[in-house]
Every structure is written in structure tokens, then in C-alpha cells.
Design a protein around this motif. Structure first.
Motif, PDB file in Angstrom:
ATOM      1  N   GLY A 104      65.263  20.723  61.293  1.00  9.77           N
ATOM      2  CA  GLY A 104      65.933  21.588  62.259  1.00  9.77           C
ATOM      3  C   GLY A 104      67.108  22.360  61.675  1.00  9.77           C
ATOM      4  N   ARG A 105      67.544  21.968  60.479  1.00  5.93           N
ATOM      5  CA  ARG A 105      68.696  22.659  59.894  1.00  5.93           C
ATOM      6  C   ARG A 105      68.259  23.735  58.919  1.00  5.93           C
ATOM      7  N   ALA A 106      66.951  23.962  58.848  1.00  2.00           N
ATOM      8  CA  ALA A 106      66.431  24.943  57.896  1.00  2.00           C
ATOM      9  C   ALA A 106      65.810  26.136  58.610  1.00  2.00           C
ATOM     10  N   GLY A 107      65.927  27.288  57.965  1.00  2.00           N
ATOM     11  CA  GLY A 107      65.192  28.465  58.397  1.00  2.00           C
ATOM     12  C   GLY A 107      64.103  28.707  57.374  1.00  2.00           C
ATOM     13  N   TYR A 108      62.995  29.275  57.801  1.00  2.00           N
ATOM     14  CA  TYR A 108      61.849  29.413  56.908  1.00  2.00           C
ATOM     15  C   TYR A 108      61.385  30.864  56.938  1.00  2.00           C
ATOM     16  N   LEU A 109      61.260  31.468  55.761  1.00  2.00           N
ATOM     17  CA  LEU A 109      60.734  32.834  55.683  1.00  2.00           C
ATOM     18  C   LEU A 109      59.354  32.745  55.026  1.00  2.00           C
ATOM     19  N   PHE A 110      58.333  33.117  55.797  1.00  2.00           N
ATOM     20  CA  PHE A 110      56.966  32.954  55.315  1.00  2.00           C
ATOM     21  C   PHE A 110      56.508  34.147  54.491  1.00  2.00           C
ATOM     22  N   MET A 186      62.281  29.828  51.472  1.00  2.00           N
ATOM     23  CA  MET A 186      61.556  31.099  51.405  1.00  2.00           C
ATOM     24  C   MET A 186      60.337  30.958  50.517  1.00  2.00           C
ATOM     25  N   ASP A 187      59.209  31.300  51.083  1.00  2.00           N
ATOM     26  CA  ASP A 187      57.936  31.123  50.401  1.00  2.00           C
ATOM     27  C   ASP A 187      57.395  32.480  49.953  1.00  2.00           C
ATOM     28  N   GLU A 188      57.694  32.873  48.747  1.00  2.00           N
ATOM     29  CA  GLU A 188      57.299  34.178  48.214  1.00  2.00           C
ATOM     30  C   GLU A 188      57.426  35.266  49.286  1.00  2.00           C
ATOM     31  N   THR A 220      58.658  31.509  44.184  1.00  2.00           N
ATOM     32  CA  THR A 220      58.060  32.777  43.753  1.00  2.00           C
ATOM     33  C   THR A 220      57.222  32.536  42.509  1.00  2.00           C
ATOM     34  N   HIS A 221      56.300  33.451  42.228  1.00  2.00           N
ATOM     35  CA  HIS A 221      55.578  33.339  40.961  1.00  2.00           C
ATOM     36  C   HIS A 221      56.116  34.375  39.978  1.00  2.00           C
ATOM     37  N   ASP A 222      57.092  35.156  40.464  1.00  2.00           N
ATOM     38  CA  ASP A 222      57.649  36.248  39.679  1.00  2.00           C
ATOM     39  C   ASP A 222      58.954  35.777  39.018  1.00  2.00           C
ATOM     40  N   LEU A 223      58.879  35.546  37.715  1.00  2.00           N
ATOM     41  CA  LEU A 223      60.038  34.991  37.011  1.00  2.00           C
ATOM     42  C   LEU A 223      61.241  35.933  37.034  1.00  2.00           C
TER      43      LEU A 223
END
Lengths: 291, 280
Positions: A104-110, A186-188, A220-223
Motif C-alpha cells: 500500500g505504500r508503493a505506486g506502480y507504473l506499468f 516502475m516496470d519499463e 529496464t532493459h536499456d542500460l
């Protein structure tokens, strides 16, 4: 045989952790994964271990990027921190208390579009305040403020399908940040966007984050993106049973400009160093690896 | 005049570089109607297929049918029949949709219930509903309620299956996002499941309203003392072919009017969709 090497990897991960962990214990980590393994049962009843023995902690105000080749279970790790997935082994701790249920203390960006298509940009952002019982009028006013902050002041009445991919991400960003979560997962998030929009979004994210520093776990997959944004870059090995194979501090000065920072010599040095670690895993992933 | 084009509302989505302009298209559509009437007229008025008197007994003539239709429409009696049919249609739709939504939600959110009742629902849906009409007449009498019941059995399953699908197929990303925003089960129901189910329901709205009308008219046809179905049946029982055709024409106009209203409601409620009336 695989299990053995994973156990060794875990040890190595723990040893690496201690470097950062020394100060960590004093302040209390925002999120902490201890020996986390996540497994799925495949259709044929076979067990697929996505990640194994992950030790990772993110401090309040710290921006951590997790990079790894495709299929290394980066998103899985994020979902465990969010409470969307239950680890098969290990524990997830959020501000010193064990996580049960959703975080509940996290925000998630899909990565994918997650806005409610039947709500306008304004309603999509305002609805995020509903669980906190904010009165509707106030929620709308604050949503307007946030949409202005992400540069969408004139787009409040648009439905998601009337917005571009970058604009939709801005709305999603406002939707996540309006709740003022202490941890940002944040997921990519900028993966589907074009190169220029990605840089603009990256700068926007840094700007908003600098104004109100939260713990960030950015997959991310982008270094290049990872180095440009983060304080610390964590490298995951190729899956299955991915583990942490390297951790690197990014000591580039802030505030940063994502499109400029890539030109700095120190950026190049860091890139070279981390890439030498990541490259092995990427080629393993593409060679098919154990999978 | 507009007996032929029922699919003309699809043409509105035509791109701008269409083959003909809107006006030209309308002219062509009217032309098709006129040619149809002309063929009908020629074949029934001139002795081509046989003696006109005999042919007209079976097919009437377009002029006669239009005359009769006009006569019926200007006679206040028809409005009573239309009103009855409209009532039955609306009631069948409202009850059927409400039931379909309630059970669609219940079953979509409760996997065990859905699994247990699955064969029964499939069986009930497989039954041709027309055979229920006499039973309903027995149970609910010859008034409007037996027709409402028949329409209900048709509408219910369409809405049920669509709402069930809609709730089951909510995008998992949208759902997880809403949950991460801290929404309670009630919040999810209100902001995610309900709008998603509504979308699916609306995509079947035209079919559902159409079936409500079928229930009403078939019910009237099989046993009643009022309504459009009764009108047509009455004309048929005295071999009044002109009356049957006139009744059909009135029914067609009635359906087009209802369909247009449904389209208007749909466009109003689904403004957020990329192209209203698309997916589904």
C-alpha cells in the motif's frame, strides 16, 4: 548443478549488499528483498523458477535501476515488491515490516497502458485519491494540478484513446504520484515510447522525483536509460533462476539532463564497466541459455 | 419508403474518400427501394405470372400496401397496438438486461457457481424459446406479461453472456493498476468491472433490443388480443395479405425507430470508445 551455482550467486549477492547495507540498516530500507525466489507452475505442471535468491534493498530517496536481458525476471521482481506476486521463498520487507497482500505504500507504473479507458485523463488521476477518502471536489482540483505538472493542463478532458502514447504515460505518472507513495515501482514504463519521447519522459520523471525524493525501483532493459536515471544499477543474470550478478554505483552529479549526460566521459566509463557485466548475460539469453 | 435499407447506419463510418458522396449514396439507396417496388408492382398488376386477381391474392400490390399502411397509421387504433408492443419490448429488455447483468456479475466473480451451473445455462440457452410461448400464455395469461416473459428469456441470455465475458476479460493491467492505487473491492466493482461489463453489454444492445421485440411480437402472434403481432395474425387469419404486408411495414418502421434511439443512447454513453459501435 544449477542450484549450486544459484546458491553461490546468492552468497556473492549478499556480500555485495553489505557494502550498501551498512548505512541501510541505520535508516531502514524502503523495500528489502531477502533471498527472494519466485516460481511459476507451467501448463504441463512443470515448475519454472524465474528469479532465485535475490537480495536487494532500496533506501528512501534512492533511485535503483534493475537491468537484465529479456526474460530475466525483472518485472517479476517488481511484482514481488508490489505484493502482486507472492515469493516462493524469501521475504519482502517494506519499511521494516513484512509485506502481506498488496504494498500500500508503493505506486506502480506499468509498461502497458493501465489507464481506465472509460475515464477522462482528469478522472483517471482524481480516482487515485478516492481510496484515501479525499472529497471529490478537492480530488479534481488536485488532479488538475498534477496534470499541469506533467504538462497536460489542456488535455484534462481527453479520453486515453485521444492521447498519444507519451501523453498516456504522463497521465499514468500523475495518477501514480498524486497519491504521494513512498516507493515508486516502475516496470519499463517508457519502453513502448519512441527514443525522443523516452528522453523527455525521463527528464520529467527526474524533475518530479528531485522535487520529492522517493525510493525508486526502476526496471529496464536499456542500460543507457538505467545509468542516466539511477543512483545504483543492479544487473540480473539471464533466466531462468535469474540472480543478481552485479551492482554498480552511479556517481554522476544531479540534476542530470538525460539527453546531455550520455555525452559525458564518466558516463561512458560507467557504461563500459556495467556493459561488460551485462553483455555476458545478454549473449547467454540470446544463445538460448539453459532454457 | 424505407423498407429495404436496414443496414444503412453502418455506412456512416465510411472514409471520406468513399466511392460516392453521401447524397449520391442516398439516391442509390432510394433507387434500390423504388426498383424493388416497381418490380413488385409490375408483376402483380400486369398478367405476367398469371391472372392479376389471383397473384394479388397472394402478393397484394405495393400501392395497396402503402395505402393500407397510411390508413392504419392515421387510425388511432394502431397507436394502441404499438403502445402495447412497445411496453412489452421495453419491459422484456429492462428485466432481461437487469437479470443478465446481475447473474453475469455473480457468475463471473464466483468461479464455482459458474462451473456448477454451466451445463444448465447452456441447456436453457439451447432451447428454442418459441416453444415456451404457450406455457407462458398458460402461466401469465394472454396479457402483456406472457410476452414480457418470452422476451425476457431471449434478452437475458444475450446480456448474461456478454456481461460474464466483460467481467472476465477486464484487462489484467488495468485491474492491477487500480488495485495498486489502493482501490477496495467495491471501488474495483464501480470503476473497473462495471464499466467494462457495460461496454460488452452495449456491444450487444442492438441484438438484445431486437430480441426483446421478437419475443413481444412472437408472443402476440401466438396468442393475444392486442399488439402488432396480433394485428398481423388477425389479418393473416382472414387471408388479408395486404393487411399482413402493411403490418410488416409498420413493424419495420417501428424497429428502425427503436434501433435509432438505441444508437443515440449508445453513442452518448460510450463516448470514451475509439469508435462507438466498434469492438465486439
Amino acid at each position: 548443478m544449477v542450484g549450486q551455482s544459484a546458491a553461490e550467486g546468492r552468497k556473492a549477492g549478499r556480500a555485495g549488499m553489505r557494502l550498501v547495507g551498512g548505512t541501510a540498516l541505520a535508516h531502514g530500507e524502503a523495500v528489502r528483498l531477502d533471498g527472494v525466489s519466485i516460481a511459476f507452475t507451467l501448463k504441463g505442471g512443470k515448475r519454472y523458477v524465474a528469479v532465485e535468491g535475490i537480495d536487494l534493498a532500496v533506501m528512501p530517496g534512492e533511485f535503483v535501476a534493475v537491468v537484465g536481458p529479456t526474460g530475466s525476471g525483472k518485472s517479476t521482481l517488481l511484482n514481488a515488491a508490489a505484493g502482486l506476486l507472492k515469493p516462493a521463498a524469501g521475504s519482502v520487507t517494506v519499511f521494516s515490516s513484512a509485506l502481506s497482500g498488496l504494498n500500500g505504500r508503493a505506486g506502480y507504473l506499468f509498461q502497458a497502458d493501465a489507464l481506465m479507458p472509460w475515464k477522462t485523463a482528469l478522472d483517471n488521476v482524481a480516482v487515485a485519491l478516492e481510496p484515501q477518502k479525499v472529497p471529490r471536489a478537492e480530488a479534481l482540483a488536485r488532479a488538475r494540478e498534477w496534470l499541469a505538472k506533467v504538462g497536460l493542463a489542456t488535455f484534462v478532458d481527453r479520453y486515453p484513446h485521444m492521447l498519444s502514447g507519451g501523453q498516456r504515460k504522463r497521465v499514468a505518472l500523475a495518477q501514480m504520484l498524486i497519491r504521494d507513495p513512498e516507493i515508486l515501482l516502475m516496470d519499463e514504463p517508457f519502453g513502448p515510447l519512441d527514443a525522443q519521447t523516452r528522453q523527455i519522459m525521463g527528464n520529467l520523471l527526474l524533475e518530479l522525483w528531485a522535487a520529492n525524493r522517493k525510493a525508486v525501483m526502476f526496471v529496464t532493459h536499456d542500460l543507457e536509460e538505467a545509468i542516466a536515471l539511477a543512483d545504483r544499477v543492479v544487473v540480473l543474470s539471464a533466466g531462468p533462476a535469474a540472480r543478481i550478478v552485479g551492482e554498480f554505483k552511479v556517481d554522476l552529479a544531479r540534476p542530470r539532463d538525460i539527453s546531455e549526460i550520455r555525452l559525458e566521459p564518466h558516463f561512458h566509463a560507467l557504461y563500459k564497466e556495467i556493459w561488460s557485466c551485462l553483455r555476458v548475460e545478454v549473449s547467454r539469453a540470446y544463445a538460448g541459455g539453459p532454457a | 419508403m424505407r423498407a429495404v435499407p436496414r443496414e444503412d447506419d453502418d455506412v456512416d463510418d465510411e472514409p471520406e474518400n468513399a466511392i460516392v458522396s453521401r447524397l449520391g449514396l442516398l439516391a442509390l439507396q432510394i433507387l434500390v427501394g423504388l426498383v424493388g417496388f416497381a418490380i413488385w408492382h409490375v408483376l402483380t398488376v400486369y398478367p405476367i405470372l398469371g391472372a392479376p386477381k389471383q397473384i394479388q391474392f397472394f402478393f397484394s400490390t405495393p400501392v395497396e400496401v402503402l395505402k393500407r399502411t397510411w390508413m392504419e397509421m392515421t387510425n388511432p387504433e394502431i397507436w394502441g397496438h404499438l403502445w402495447i408492443t412497445l411496453q412489452e419490448t421495453v419491459l422484456a429488455f429492462v428485466f432481461g438486461a437487469a437479470g443478465g447483468i446481475a447473474f453475469g456479475f455473480l457468475f463471473a466473480r464466483n468461479a464455482l457457481l459458474a462451473a456448477v451451473f454451466d451445463p444448465y445455462i447452456k441447456a436453457a440457452n439451447a432451447l428454442p424459446r418459441v416453444v415456451l410461448a404457450p406455457i407462458f400464455a398458460l402461466w401469465f395469461g394472454l396479457g402483456i406479461w406472457s410476452k414480457v416473459a418470452l422476451g425476457f428469456t431471449l434478452v437475458f441470455f444475450i446480456v448474461f453472456f456478454n456481461v460474464y465475458q466483460g467481467v472476465r476479460e477486464v484487462s489484467p493491467v488495468v485491474l492491477n493498476n487500480a488495485r495498486m492505487l489502493g482501490m477496495s473491492e467495491r471501488g474495483l466493482l464501480r470503476h473497473v468491472y462495471w464499466p467494462s461489463a457495460l461496454t460488452w453489454m452495449f456491444s450487444s444492445l442492438h441484438t438484445a433490443v431486437g430480441f426483446a421485440l421478437v419475443g413481444a411480437v412472437v408472443g402476440e402472434y401466438l396468442g393475444s388480443s392486442a399488439g402488432l403481432g396480433y394485428k398481423i395474425h388477425e389479418a393473416e387469419s382472414v387471408f388479408d395479405v395486404t393487411g399482413v404486408f402493411a403490418g410488416m411495414l409498420i413493424l419495420t418502421v417501428f424497429v428502425i425507430v427503436i434501433d435509432t434511439i438505441v444508437t443515440l443512447i449508445e453513442n452518448r454513453l460510450l463516448v470514451w470508445r475509439p469508435q462507438a459501435g466498434g469492438q465486439g
